[in-house]
Design a protein around this motif. Structure first.
Motif, PDB file in Angstrom:
ATOM      1  N   GLN A  16     -40.226  19.954  12.392  1.00 52.01           N
ATOM      2  CA  GLN A  16     -39.375  21.127  11.519  1.00 52.01           C
ATOM      3  C   GLN A  16     -37.711  21.541  11.499  1.00 52.01           C
ATOM      4  OE1 GLN A  16     -42.453  23.779   8.646  1.00 52.01           O
ATOM      5  NE2 GLN A  16     -43.930  22.200   9.342  1.00 52.01           N
ATOM      6  N   ARG A  19     -35.495  19.347  11.590  1.00 51.30           N
ATOM      7  CA  ARG A  19     -35.380  18.599   9.997  1.00 51.30           C
ATOM      8  C   ARG A  19     -34.401  19.843   9.471  1.00 51.30           C
ATOM      9  NH1 ARG A  19     -36.573  13.553  11.341  1.00 51.30           N
ATOM     10  NH2 ARG A  19     -38.160  12.916  12.123  1.00 51.30           N
ATOM     11  N   THR A  21     -35.453  21.872   8.125  1.00 54.88           N
ATOM     12  CA  THR A  21     -36.786  22.408   7.541  1.00 54.88           C
ATOM     13  C   THR A  21     -37.420  23.705   7.191  1.00 54.88           C
ATOM     14  OG1 THR A  21     -38.612  20.995   7.748  1.00 54.88           O
ATOM     15  CG2 THR A  21     -36.759  20.095   6.173  1.00 54.88           C
ATOM     16  N   CYS A  22     -37.161  24.485   8.296  1.00 52.44           N
ATOM     17  CA  CYS A  22     -37.770  25.902   7.962  1.00 52.44           C
ATOM     18  C   CYS A  22     -37.136  26.530   8.885  1.00 52.44           C
ATOM     19  CB  CYS A  22     -39.752  25.780   8.759  1.00 52.44           C
ATOM     20  SG  CYS A  22     -39.625  25.449  10.255  1.00 52.44           S
TER      21      CYS A  22
END
Length: 483
Positions: A16, A19, A21-22
């Motif tokens: 994550q 990418r 995304t967090c």
């Protein structure tokens, strides 16, 4: 995400973070643990005992003792002379994975780095200031060259990778993000250069991509079975010799649908598909397990253990390189099988459909050239199946006489993922064409919606680009194929 324990920064979170995304934040309790451990390291450094890379040189220069003035500069200068790489660079998500894996390994007490250094890595991730990390030419016993490029960004002397793939200087990028350059404290520079966080992060990303790809491969293989009306005999559940094979057999049997077999035996490429998929599933599980070990292991050398500084092999990526190589071979074999299945689908004796899956044999080539593309890709993949672990060469005047060549292993695996996806797209286009020629509903609605109507010849490369995009996005719905 608030990280209270090191093990919470697991493979899923690494992916994550890669990418984007967090975000993560270290809890006050974890920061206190890092700070207390750092104080213990500093106390044990306060003496005259030689500590590799701290008050000595590195490699062949390990016997050279450094005076106080040299030690004060040494942790920063470790980066300068080792940042010898250049383009091609790791992709931004790959470099982010390296940063995330480096953060995770720094949470191990043996690393002995400061909480401030860990926060600096989080700042780079949060502000998307991504180091330009060379993807090739890492001939050290570890990842010293790519990690030197990464550490140089913290110093403000390195290069960053922008959205266009260019590598401008780091200092302006840090300033634009509101970040300041920082120096490495005692032993932090050598700790930064040790371990294999690059290969670990790449393994996490590649394993996730392979999981998606294998799920898609099973669905497309089931559809190919339906095209040739292959006998279900090789899918009998009693043939399962492992959980992986049992799962593949059951899924293929369910997805292929019902209907009589066209021949007593299907071509071998169809009959051995399930075992080959099971091999790949076991191989990706082995890579994931190796990545878990790398995230939790002692990666520093010297590592701070029981109040002493201990030389280790934590810089070696042998485990990851070996498992990545095995997975590369398994994926290349799946490409072999996919190319063979597609060729069989061009044969009317096997399918009962028009020759070459052409709507007008002789006038239109159908899928013949699509198959030739698959052949070319599959042949290219063979060069990447040579294990990267082989080929040790001495460096550092013999101090380093073995390398694991982890980045090369990761590059080969990445090529196998990309190549198998390309071959899978070719097979999938062949399946789609076959169903249309057989006046049956196309098995994958996303593909049908993305492609032009009809079965006549057209620039099929554009169709393949669309299908590859769907596969890369994970957009392929599995469903039972009707007879």
């Amino acid at each position: 995400m608030l990280v209270s324990r090191a093990d919470e920064l697991d493979r899923a979170v690494i992916e994550q973070l890669a990418r984007g995304t967090c975000r993560v934040e270290l809890s006050p309790a974890l920061i206190a643990e890092l700070s207390a451990n750092r104080q213990a390291v500093l106390a044990d450094l306060d003496g005259d005992q030689p500590v590799y890379g701290v008050n000595t040189g590195m490699g062949a220069m390990a016997g050279v003792r450094l005076d106080a003035d040299a030690q004060a500069r040494h942790q920063d200068t470790l980066m300068a002379g080792r940042a010898v790489g250049s383009a091609p660079w790791l992709r931004r998500d790959e470099a982010r994975a390296l940063l995330a894996a480096r953060l995770r390994t720094f949470l191990h007490p043996a690393a002995g780095v400061s909480a401030e250094l860990c926060r600096s890595l989080i700042d780079l991730l949060d502000h998307d200031v991504i180091p330009a990390v060379p993807a090739r030419g890492s001939g050290a016993a570890g990842e010293i060259i790519p990690l030197a490029h990464t550490g140089a960004v913290l110093l403000g002397t390195g290069q960053v990778l922008d959205a266009a793939g260019h590598a401008p200087d780091a200092a302006p990028a840090l300033e634009a993000a509101g970040l300041s350059p920082r120096s490495f404290g005692p032993k932090e520079g050598v700790a930064f250069l040790e371990g294999v966080p690059g290969l670990t992060g790449l393994a996490v990303l590649h394993a996730a991509a392979v999981r998606t790809l294998l799920t898609q491969q099973i669905a497309v293989a089931a559809a190919a079975h339906a095209v040739v009306r292959a006998s279900p005999d090789p899918l009998h559940p009693a043939l399962a010799d492992s959980d992986e094979l049992g799962t593949v057999l059951a899924t293929l049997l369910e997805l292929r649908g019902t209907g009589p077999a066209r021949a007593l035996q299907a071509p071998v490429s169809f009959r051995v598909t399930a075992p080959a998929l099971a091999v790949a599933l076991r191989a990706v599980a082995a890579l994931e397990a190796a990545a878990e070990r790398a995230l939790t292991a002692v990666t520093d050398s010297p590592a701070h253990l029981d109040g002493r500084f201990v030389g280790t092999a934590g810089f070696a990526g042998t485990d990851l390189a070996a498992t990545a190589g095995a997975l590369t071979t398994a994926l290349a074999h799946l490409a072999d099988l996919g190319t063979a299945r597609l060729h069989r689908m061009l044969d009317p004796a096997v399918t009962g459909l028009p020759r070459q899956l052409s709507d007008s044999p002789g006038l239109h080539a159908g899928m013949a050239a699509v198959h030739k593309r698959a052949v070319g890709v599959t042949h290219r993949l063979r060069r990447f199946t040579l294990p990267a672990l082989g080929g040790a060469m001495e460096t550092s005047l013999g101090q380093e006489d073995v390398q694991s060549f982890g980045f090369e292993a990761a590059e080969c695996l990445g090529e196998a993922v990309t190549g198998l996806r390309d071959v899978l797209a070719c097979e999938l286009l062949g399946v789609h064409q076959a169903f249309l020629l057989d006046a049956r509903e196309a098995p994958f609605g996303e593909v049908a919606a993305a492609l032009p109507p009809g079965t006549g010849d057209r620039p099929f490369g554009r169709d393949l680009d669309r299908i590859i995009g769907l596969l890369a996005e994970g957009s392929l719905t599995l469903h039972v194929i009707t007879a």
